[in-house]
Design a protein around this motif. Sequence first.
Motif, mmCIF file in Angstrom:
data_model
loop_
_atom_site.group_PDB
_atom_site.id
_atom_site.type_symbol
_atom_site.label_atom_id
_atom_site.label_comp_id
_atom_site.label_asym_id
_atom_site.label_seq_id
_atom_site.Cartn_x
_atom_site.Cartn_y
_atom_site.Cartn_z
ATOM 1 N N TRP A 133 0.825 -1.212 0.000
ATOM 2 C CA TRP A 133 0.000 0.000 0.000
ATOM 3 C C TRP A 133 0.856 1.258 0.000
ATOM 4 C CZ3 TRP A 133 -1.380 3.402 4.280
ATOM 5 C CH2 TRP A 133 -2.392 4.302 3.933
ATOM 6 N N LEU A 134 1.920 1.273 0.810
ATOM 7 C CA LEU A 134 2.743 2.474 0.926
ATOM 8 C C LEU A 134 3.620 2.713 -0.293
ATOM 9 C CD1 LEU A 134 3.895 2.266 4.651
ATOM 10 C CD2 LEU A 134 2.237 3.835 3.667
ATOM 11 N N GLY A 135 4.246 1.675 -0.815
ATOM 12 C CA GLY A 135 5.205 1.881 -1.882
ATOM 13 C C GLY A 135 4.756 1.437 -3.249
ATOM 14 N N GLY B 220 1.815 1.483 -4.814
ATOM 15 C CA GLY B 220 0.925 2.357 -5.574
ATOM 16 C C GLY B 220 1.599 3.614 -6.077
ATOM 17 N N LYS B 221 2.663 4.054 -5.407
ATOM 18 C CA LYS B 221 3.339 5.289 -5.775
ATOM 19 C C LYS B 221 4.533 5.048 -6.696
ATOM 20 C CE LYS B 221 2.201 7.277 -1.316
ATOM 21 N NZ LYS B 221 2.749 7.776 -0.045
ATOM 22 N N GLY B 222 4.900 3.817 -6.894
ATOM 23 C CA GLY B 222 6.047 3.507 -7.732
ATOM 24 C C GLY B 222 7.374 3.683 -7.016
ATOM 25 N N ASP B 223 7.360 3.751 -5.706
ATOM 26 C CA ASP B 223 8.577 3.934 -4.907
ATOM 27 C C ASP B 223 9.175 2.568 -4.590
ATOM 28 O OD1 ASP B 223 10.571 5.007 -3.362
ATOM 29 O OD2 ASP B 223 9.304 5.250 -1.584
ATOM 30 N N ASN B 224 9.746 1.949 -5.613
ATOM 31 C CA ASN B 224 10.286 0.605 -5.438
ATOM 32 C C ASN B 224 11.499 0.592 -4.518
ATOM 33 O OD1 ASN B 224 8.345 -0.406 -7.099
ATOM 34 N ND2 ASN B 224 9.604 -0.205 -8.948
#
Length: 95
Positions: A49-51, A53-57
């Motif tokens: 959920w945190l990473g 969806g935002k693309g913060d791999n």
Amino acid sequence: MTTPTLAALVDLAQQQPTQTEVNTGGLRTWILENIIPLLLLVVALLLLWLGGGKGDNAGVMRRLGGVIVALAIIGLAVTNAGEGIGRWIAGLFTG
């Protein structure tokens, strides 16, 4: 002055085996079978959920590294393997 009922209760109490050993085996098993998998599921969902969806791999992988370290510590605590690992590490330096 002893009544028959009181004498029967005293006899019954003396026949019961005394158990003085208290352990946490049942609680430990319950935690390992229920709490640990639930926490792993919650951590996995939070990471997605945190990473995800935002693309913060990169952020997800950093957090995942922390989770792996925490799982290793839990594994050492549960299996009582810390002494053996300590002896192995000491053996690397002492020969």
